[in-house]
Design a protein around this motif. Structure first.
Motif, PDB file in Angstrom:
ATOM      1  N   ILE A 285       0.829  -1.214   0.000  1.00  0.00           N
ATOM      2  CA  ILE A 285       0.000   0.000   0.000  1.00  0.00           C
ATOM      3  C   ILE A 285       0.865   1.266   0.000  1.00  0.00           C
ATOM      4  CG2 ILE A 285      -2.019  -1.102   1.040  1.00  0.00           C
ATOM      5  CD1 ILE A 285      -1.257   0.315   3.705  1.00  0.00           C
ATOM      6  N   ILE A 286       2.126   1.165   0.402  1.00  0.00           N
ATOM      7  CA  ILE A 286       3.037   2.312   0.295  1.00  0.00           C
ATOM      8  C   ILE A 286       4.322   1.828  -0.374  1.00  0.00           C
ATOM      9  CG2 ILE A 286       4.295   4.141   1.515  1.00  0.00           C
ATOM     10  CD1 ILE A 286       2.296   3.908   3.798  1.00  0.00           C
ATOM     11  N   GLY A 287       4.662   2.478  -1.479  1.00  0.00           N
ATOM     12  CA  GLY A 287       5.828   2.081  -2.267  1.00  0.00           C
ATOM     13  C   GLY A 287       7.064   2.886  -1.894  1.00  0.00           C
ATOM     14  N   ARG A 288       8.083   2.731  -2.693  1.00  0.00           N
ATOM     15  CA  ARG A 288       9.350   3.439  -2.420  1.00  0.00           C
ATOM     16  C   ARG A 288       9.174   4.947  -2.557  1.00  0.00           C
ATOM     17  NH1 ARG A 288      14.350   0.471  -2.601  1.00  0.00           N
ATOM     18  NH2 ARG A 288      14.064  -1.686  -3.259  1.00  0.00           N
ATOM     19  N   ASN A 289      10.071   5.694  -1.925  1.00  0.00           N
ATOM     20  CA  ASN A 289      10.133   7.156  -2.004  1.00  0.00           C
ATOM     21  C   ASN A 289       8.772   7.809  -1.716  1.00  0.00           C
ATOM     22  OD1 ASN A 289      12.926   7.049  -2.838  1.00  0.00           O
ATOM     23  ND2 ASN A 289      12.169   6.313  -4.801  1.00  0.00           N
ATOM     24  N   PRO A 290       8.194   7.525  -0.543  1.00  0.00           N
ATOM     25  CA  PRO A 290       6.840   8.014  -0.253  1.00  0.00           C
ATOM     26  C   PRO A 290       6.771   9.514  -0.021  1.00  0.00           C
ATOM     27  CG  PRO A 290       7.782   6.924   1.674  1.00  0.00           C
ATOM     28  CD  PRO A 290       8.734   6.693   0.530  1.00  0.00           C
ATOM     29  N   ILE A 291       7.870  10.136   0.404  1.00  0.00           N
ATOM     30  CA  ILE A 291       7.909  11.597   0.595  1.00  0.00           C
ATOM     31  C   ILE A 291       9.263  12.102   0.107  1.00  0.00           C
ATOM     32  CG2 ILE A 291       6.326  11.676   2.584  1.00  0.00           C
ATOM     33  CD1 ILE A 291       8.870  11.889   4.376  1.00  0.00           C
ATOM     34  N   PRO A 292       9.364  13.414  -0.178  1.00  0.00           N
ATOM     35  CA  PRO A 292      10.668  13.943  -0.592  1.00  0.00           C
ATOM     36  C   PRO A 292      11.716  13.673   0.492  1.00  0.00           C
ATOM     37  CG  PRO A 292       8.942  15.570  -0.910  1.00  0.00           C
ATOM     38  CD  PRO A 292       8.313  14.436  -0.162  1.00  0.00           C
ATOM     39  N   GLY A 293      12.832  13.102   0.109  1.00  0.00           N
ATOM     40  CA  GLY A 293      13.900  12.828   1.077  1.00  0.00           C
ATOM     41  C   GLY A 293      13.703  11.550   1.857  1.00  0.00           C
ATOM     42  N   GLY A 294      12.567  10.882   1.682  1.00  0.00           N
ATOM     43  CA  GLY A 294      12.285   9.643   2.412  1.00  0.00           C
ATOM     44  C   GLY A 294      12.264   8.473   1.453  1.00  0.00           C
ATOM     45  N   ALA A 295      13.104   7.468   1.697  1.00  0.00           N
ATOM     46  CA  ALA A 295      13.280   6.384   0.732  1.00  0.00           C
ATOM     47  C   ALA A 295      12.266   5.252   0.901  1.00  0.00           C
ATOM     48  CB  ALA A 295      14.694   5.821   0.848  1.00  0.00           C
ATOM     49  N   ARG A 296      11.951   4.911   2.151  1.00  0.00           N
ATOM     50  CA  ARG A 296      11.119   3.728   2.389  1.00  0.00           C
ATOM     51  C   ARG A 296      10.275   3.927   3.640  1.00  0.00           C
ATOM     52  NH1 ARG A 296      16.261   2.554   1.653  1.00  0.00           N
ATOM     53  NH2 ARG A 296      16.554   2.379   3.899  1.00  0.00           N
ATOM     54  N   ALA A 297       8.994   3.580   3.578  1.00  0.00           N
ATOM     55  CA  ALA A 297       8.092   3.617   4.750  1.00  0.00           C
ATOM     56  C   ALA A 297       7.691   2.184   5.074  1.00  0.00           C
ATOM     57  CB  ALA A 297       6.853   4.451   4.439  1.00  0.00           C
ATOM     58  N   PHE A 298       7.972   1.742   6.283  1.00  0.00           N
ATOM     59  CA  PHE A 298       7.686   0.347   6.653  1.00  0.00           C
ATOM     60  C   PHE A 298       7.633   0.251   8.167  1.00  0.00           C
ATOM     61  CE2 PHE A 298      12.107  -0.843   7.798  1.00  0.00           C
ATOM     62  CZ  PHE A 298      12.801   0.212   7.216  1.00  0.00           C
ATOM     63  N   ASN A 299       7.321  -0.916   8.703  1.00  0.00           N
ATOM     64  CA  ASN A 299       7.267  -1.156  10.159  1.00  0.00           C
ATOM     65  C   ASN A 299       6.588   0.026  10.859  1.00  0.00           C
ATOM     66  OD1 ASN A 299       8.892  -3.164   9.197  1.00  0.00           O
ATOM     67  ND2 ASN A 299      10.543  -2.898  10.664  1.00  0.00           N
ATOM     68  N   SER A 300       5.353   0.289  10.513  1.00  0.00           N
ATOM     69  CA  SER A 300       4.675   1.514  10.935  1.00  0.00           C
ATOM     70  C   SER A 300       3.371   1.209  11.655  1.00  0.00           C
ATOM     71  CB  SER A 300       4.415   2.397   9.706  1.00  0.00           C
ATOM     72  OG  SER A 300       5.649   2.737   9.100  1.00  0.00           O
ATOM     73  N   ALA A 301       2.845   2.234  12.356  1.00  0.00           N
ATOM     74  CA  ALA A 301       1.728   2.023  13.277  1.00  0.00           C
ATOM     75  C   ALA A 301       0.509   2.844  12.858  1.00  0.00           C
ATOM     76  CB  ALA A 301       2.140   2.414  14.681  1.00  0.00           C
ATOM     77  N   VAL A 302      -0.650   2.200  12.855  1.00  0.00           N
ATOM     78  CA  VAL A 302      -1.895   2.810  12.404  1.00  0.00           C
ATOM     79  C   VAL A 302      -2.948   2.625  13.492  1.00  0.00           C
ATOM     80  CG1 VAL A 302      -3.762   2.474  10.735  1.00  0.00           C
ATOM     81  CG2 VAL A 302      -1.394   2.510   9.957  1.00  0.00           C
ATOM     82  N   VAL A 303      -3.758   3.665  13.742  1.00  0.00           N
ATOM     83  CA  VAL A 303      -4.884   3.529  14.675  1.00  0.00           C
ATOM     84  C   VAL A 303      -6.100   4.252  14.117  1.00  0.00           C
ATOM     85  CG1 VAL A 303      -3.618   3.237  16.866  1.00  0.00           C
ATOM     86  CG2 VAL A 303      -4.078   5.540  16.020  1.00  0.00           C
ATOM     87  N   PRO A 304      -7.313   3.813  14.533  1.00  0.00           N
ATOM     88  CA  PRO A 304      -8.511   4.579  14.183  1.00  0.00           C
ATOM     89  C   PRO A 304      -8.504   5.890  14.951  1.00  0.00           C
ATOM     90  CG  PRO A 304      -9.085   2.444  15.197  1.00  0.00           C
ATOM     91  CD  PRO A 304      -7.621   2.641  15.361  1.00  0.00           C
ATOM     92  N   TYR A 305      -8.988   6.954  14.327  1.00  0.00           N
ATOM     93  CA  TYR A 305      -9.009   8.253  15.002  1.00  0.00           C
ATOM     94  C   TYR A 305     -10.161   9.055  14.419  1.00  0.00           C
ATOM     95  CZ  TYR A 305      -7.114  12.411  17.301  1.00  0.00           C
ATOM     96  OH  TYR A 305      -6.940  13.513  18.103  1.00  0.00           O
ATOM     97  N   GLY A 306     -11.139   9.421  15.273  1.00  0.00           N
ATOM     98  CA  GLY A 306     -12.348  10.038  14.752  1.00  0.00           C
ATOM     99  C   GLY A 306     -13.018   9.050  13.811  1.00  0.00           C
ATOM    100  N   ASP A 307     -13.437   9.531  12.646  1.00  0.00           N
ATOM    101  CA  ASP A 307     -14.038   8.590  11.696  1.00  0.00           C
ATOM    102  C   ASP A 307     -13.051   8.205  10.590  1.00  0.00           C
ATOM    103  OD1 ASP A 307     -13.951  10.944  10.391  1.00  0.00           O
ATOM    104  OD2 ASP A 307     -16.118  11.139  10.069  1.00  0.00           O
ATOM    105  N   ALA A 308     -11.762   8.365  10.882  1.00  0.00           N
ATOM    106  CA  ALA A 308     -10.739   8.023   9.888  1.00  0.00           C
ATOM    107  C   ALA A 308      -9.588   7.308  10.594  1.00  0.00           C
ATOM    108  CB  ALA A 308     -10.269   9.289   9.178  1.00  0.00           C
TER     109      ALA A 308
END
Ligand code: BMA
Length: 335
Positions: A36-59
């Protein structure tokens, strides 16, 4: 079904979900549009992985590990309406102390977990013990995901994996963790520690040792997502590592811990739930890694979405059902 309801989980009718493919004979299955997230997700950022997600409000919100172009990991905040498409802030999270002053920057921040306890969200991550280039567990709290107040580090070095339970147990905060070394650690067992105040951590206990159920978890194990409270105990999905002649392979395992005394192991699956086999898991910055760090769980159906880092390069999703995973873990337990 009601007595099996995952306790303490919200209703999430809109969480990411795909039905189990016909003929699939395992308890977990992968999202068909992974990663769901590929390489170079933001400027200067090479890889997004091992990350944490929670429900918040209705999103949904998340704290993402992003390795920058110097290969040093930072934590970045993100938002998503559907839990799949993420808008991640370019600027890393800057922690403040309890008086609002900027905290000194650590050399690295990685493998975050986020847990809601009451009205507060806590973030734990692998943090530099400043001045030592050695890992400990950083802890921060936030009430709004704008201001992140960093608390004391939980442990002395070396410890790289800290996962809080989502409520106090007998009046104390409880954190799973894994003492380690300063390298890539060819050993590791799961311990838990207790705290009355999120500052002083003690009453350390061994929970599970590596090498129990087969070579797939022979080298080291460590807690993954925040434990899920069920009528059968805390469901703990963990990473489990084999060391072979070409390096480590990180799979996912499952166990059940006693609700009131979570150092007591009730059941432990004797095979992995998921092991690297897709290209995005076997090929990347670090091949053969499936590293779970977060789940979303719908209390009404038991649907579970597991967010995991794939090959230290991508963020991927797997699905399952809490009730089925609990039943499978008990039926295939080697405890
Ligand atoms: C572990 C951690 C994880 C990483 C894994 C595989 O020790 O550093 O962040 O995913 O190694 O490289």
């Amino acid at each position: 079904m009601s007595e099996q309801r995952p306790l303490g989980q919200p209703s999430l009718p809109n969480m990411p979900w795909e039905e189990k493919p016909a003929g699939h004979d395992k308890v977990l299955w992968r999202y068909s549009a992974n990663p769901i997230i590929g390489r170079n997700p933001i400027p200067g950022g090479a890889r997004a992985f091992n990350s944490a997600v929670v429900p918040y409000g209705d999103a949904y919100v998340g704290v993402f590990r992003i390795d920058h172009h110097n290969d040093m990991p930072q934590l970045h905040f993100g938002r998503s309406a559907n839990g799949i498409d993420w808008e991640i802030r370019n600027e890393a999270i800057h922690f403040v102390d309890e008086d609002g002053a900027p905290m000194p920057r650590s050399a690295y921040y990685y493998d975050p977990r986020v847990v809601r306890i009451g009205e507060i969200h806590y973030v734990t991550w692998c943090n530099e013990f400043i001045g030592t280039m050695s890992p400990t567990i950083g802890v921060a709290m936030t009430e709004d995901f704008e201001t992140f107040v960093q608390l004391e580090n939980a442990y002395l070095p070396f410890n790289r994996n800290g996962v809080l339970f989502p409520r106090k147990i007998n009046g104390e905060y409880v954190m799973l963790n894994r003492p380690s070394d300063n390298g890539h650690t060819p050993f590791g067992d799961m311990y838990l520690s207790r705290s009355p105040d999120m500052t002083f951590w003690g009453k350390h206990r061994l929970v599970m040792k590596a090498g129990h159920g087969g070579w797939w978890e022979g080298t080291k194990i460590g807690a993954g997502p925040v434990p899920i409270e069920t009528s059968e105990g805390w469901l703990v999905i963990y990473h489990a590592v084999i060391g072979n002649c070409n390096g480590f392979v990180y799979s996912m395992g499952s166990s059940l811990l006693d609700l009131e005394n979570p150092e007591r192991l009730l059941a432990r699956g004797n095979q992995y739930l998921l092991s690297p086999e897709k290209d995005y898991e076997t090929t990347g910055f670090v091949p053969n890694v499936a590293f779970p760090c977060a789940t979303l769980c719908d209390a009404d159906t038991g649907r579970l979405a597991i967010y995991y880092g794939a090959a230290d390069t991508y963020t991927a999703l797997a699905f399952g059902n809490v009730h089925e995973i609990v039943a499978w873990t008990k039926a295939n337990s080697s405890v």
